[in-house]
Design an enzyme around this catalytic site. Structure first.
Site, PDB file in Angstrom:
ATOM      1  N   TYR A  96       0.723  -1.177  -0.014  1.00 40.03           N
ATOM      2  CA  TYR A  96       0.054  -0.146   0.088  1.00 40.03           C
ATOM      3  C   TYR A  96       0.797   1.175   0.131  1.00 40.03           C
ATOM      4  CZ  TYR A  96      -3.973  -3.197   1.304  1.00 40.03           C
ATOM      5  OH  TYR A  96      -4.912  -4.067   1.358  1.00 40.03           O
TER       6      TYR A  96
ATOM      7  N   LYS B 268       3.862 -15.265   2.413  1.00 43.49           N
ATOM      8  CA  LYS B 268       3.756 -16.221   1.717  1.00 43.49           C
ATOM      9  C   LYS B 268       5.249 -16.245   1.148  1.00 43.49           C
ATOM     10  CE  LYS B 268       1.401 -17.781  -1.971  1.00 43.49           C
ATOM     11  NZ  LYS B 268       0.414 -18.856  -1.749  1.00 43.49           N
TER      12      LYS B 268
ATOM     13  N   ASP C  70      -2.496 -18.154   2.268  1.00 42.18           N
ATOM     14  CA  ASP C  70      -3.682 -18.667   1.527  1.00 42.18           C
ATOM     15  C   ASP C  70      -4.217 -19.909   2.646  1.00 42.18           C
ATOM     16  OD1 ASP C  70      -1.259 -19.658   1.163  1.00 42.18           O
ATOM     17  OD2 ASP C  70      -1.791 -20.474  -0.747  1.00 42.18           O
TER      18      ASP C  70
ATOM     19  N   ASP D 127      -5.100  -6.704   5.972  1.00 43.29           N
ATOM     20  CA  ASP D 127      -6.413  -5.877   5.422  1.00 43.29           C
ATOM     21  C   ASP D 127      -7.550  -7.107   5.455  1.00 43.29           C
ATOM     22  OD1 ASP D 127      -8.025  -4.143   4.617  1.00 43.29           O
ATOM     23  OD2 ASP D 127      -6.831  -3.452   2.954  1.00 43.29           O
TER      24      ASP D 127
ATOM     25  N   ASP E 292     -10.867  -8.707   7.538  1.00 38.54           N
ATOM     26  CA  ASP E 292     -12.341  -8.643   6.951  1.00 38.54           C
ATOM     27  C   ASP E 292     -12.879  -9.959   7.225  1.00 38.54           C
ATOM     28  OD1 ASP E 292     -12.148  -5.820   6.532  1.00 38.54           O
ATOM     29  OD2 ASP E 292     -13.401  -6.156   4.671  1.00 38.54           O
TER      30      ASP E 292
END
Ligand code: NAD
Length: 354
Positions: free
Chosen positions: A141, A190, A222, A246, A250
């Protein structure tokens, strides 16, 4: 006298933040804390009034306050603006960066009364009590972004950058938090694909030697997404980089029944920022439908973290629990047989129990 800067922002921010402020006004004096509230402009609302999503006066007021309570920013009215001028980027990311808030703490706790509100099976979510520690000022970001014309068409580039000190400070925070909880840290990356994740994993492994009482496990993002809905009770503290955090938070919000239940604290700088994990929910804004509990629970985090008033924070959480036990629900957590209430009534019900 401590100063709280109140930034309602856009959409439902204008409805939920006043409810949390009224809760703070009721609780703080009981614990000997004198609070003074000042309101500031941020987001689309600030663009409309001043032309800027994060006016200099707001940033200045943030720096002069002891804590900040934020609603949310953004909405369709400002979606046409170029990325750099949009409230989410130009206000929120700039505020986090400007205040050095490198860590976002998101506790995800399922209140027993809401076990049926989740879209997941009750036996899977019951007992969920985890915290996600998300890195907030680095990674994709904040990396360089550019577009260029190439033969085949356009090329877009987003850089994912992390340095060792950035990784170390967020991991130390996670280890220290885990020491106060059940002592387990899951570091999510990852590392099978990304170089930044390999540095993340090596750093986590090295730092773990300083925390012999903490169990560190590594998990690919994942797999973590899958494990969160398969068996959320296996987690205590999850620590991860900005974008993974992020997305995972959620997803984790549904373990607590609704995103309207998830509070957060952004820390690391001289002043901390407290805000619900959700956005400005333009679809329900201005209709007295929003759940104010995530913001009220964010105010509880403020009392605990900034003002060191654990008991005061606990009294808010208990009041929220009692309201839910009594069967009151906003639309997002509504279930058959419960009593549906609006944003303001939900706030009042919590205050009655304080
Ligand atoms: P959102 O979180 O605003 O809404 C997602 C869904 O959850 C919507 O259906 C909404 O009605 C519901 N919801 C969210 N909060 C709720 C609450 N308190 N009570 C009941 N229901 C609630 O996410 P979005 O729709 O992707 O984004 C809307 C706007 O918010 C966009 O402009 C986005 O960029 C912005 N946004 C801001 C922040 C922030 O300020 N921190 C975070 C995320 C999104």
């Amino acid at each position: 006298m401590a100063k709280v800067l109140v930034l309602p922002g856009d959409g439902i921010g204008q409805e939920i933040v006043p409810e949390a402020v009224k809760v703070l006004k009721k609780v703080a004096p009981k614990y000997g804390l004198e609070l003074e509230f000042e309101e500031g402009l941020i987001g689309g609302t600030a663009i409309d009034e001043t032309g800027k999503p994060l006016p200099e006066e707001t940033l200045e007021a943030c720096r002069e306050s002891d804590a900040i309570l934020l609603g949310a920013v953004g909405g369709p009215k400002w979606d046409h603006l170029p990325a750099k001028e949009r409230p989410e980027v130009a206000a929120l990311l700039a505020l986090r960066k400007g205040l050095g808030l490198y860590a976002n703490i998101r506790p995800c706790l399922l209140y027993p009364a809401l076990a049926d509100a989740s879209t997941l099976k009750k036996e899977v979510v019951a007992g969920t009590d985890l915290v996600v520690v998300r890195e907030l000022t680095g990674g994709l970001y904040f990396g360089e972004k550019r577009r260029e014309q190439v033969e085949e068409g356009e090329k877009a580039v987003d850089m994912l950058v992390y340095t060792t000190p950035e990784i170390e400070r967020i991991l130390r925070l996670a280890f220290e938090l885990a020491a106060k909880r059940s002592g387990k840290v899951t570091s999510v990356d990852k590392a099978n694909v990304l170089e930044s994740s390999r540095l993340w994993r090596e750093t986590a492994t090295r730092l773990a030697a300083d925390y012999p009482d903490i169990t560190l496990e590594h998990m690919y993002v994942d797999n973590c997404a899958m494990q969160l809905v398969r068996d959320p009770k296996q987690f205590d503290v999850i620590v991860t980089e900005n974008m993974f955090g992020d997305i995972l938070t959620d997803q984790a919000s549904m373990l607590s029944g609704s995103i309207g239940m998830l509070p957060s604290a952004s820390i690391g700088g001289a002043v901390a920022l407290y805000e619900p994990a959700h956005g400005s929910a333009p679809d329900i804004a201005g209709k007295n439908l929003a759940n104010p509990l995530a913001t009220i629970l964010s105010a509880a985090m403020m009392l605990e973290i900034t003002f060191d008033l654990e008991e005061a924070a606990q009294s808010i959480r208990k009041a929220v629990e009692e309201v839910l036990e009594a069967g009151y629900r906003t639309g997002d957590i509504m279930m058959p047989g419960a009593k549906q209430v609006g944003t303001d009534e939900m706030g009042a019900l919590v205050r009655e129990r304080l």
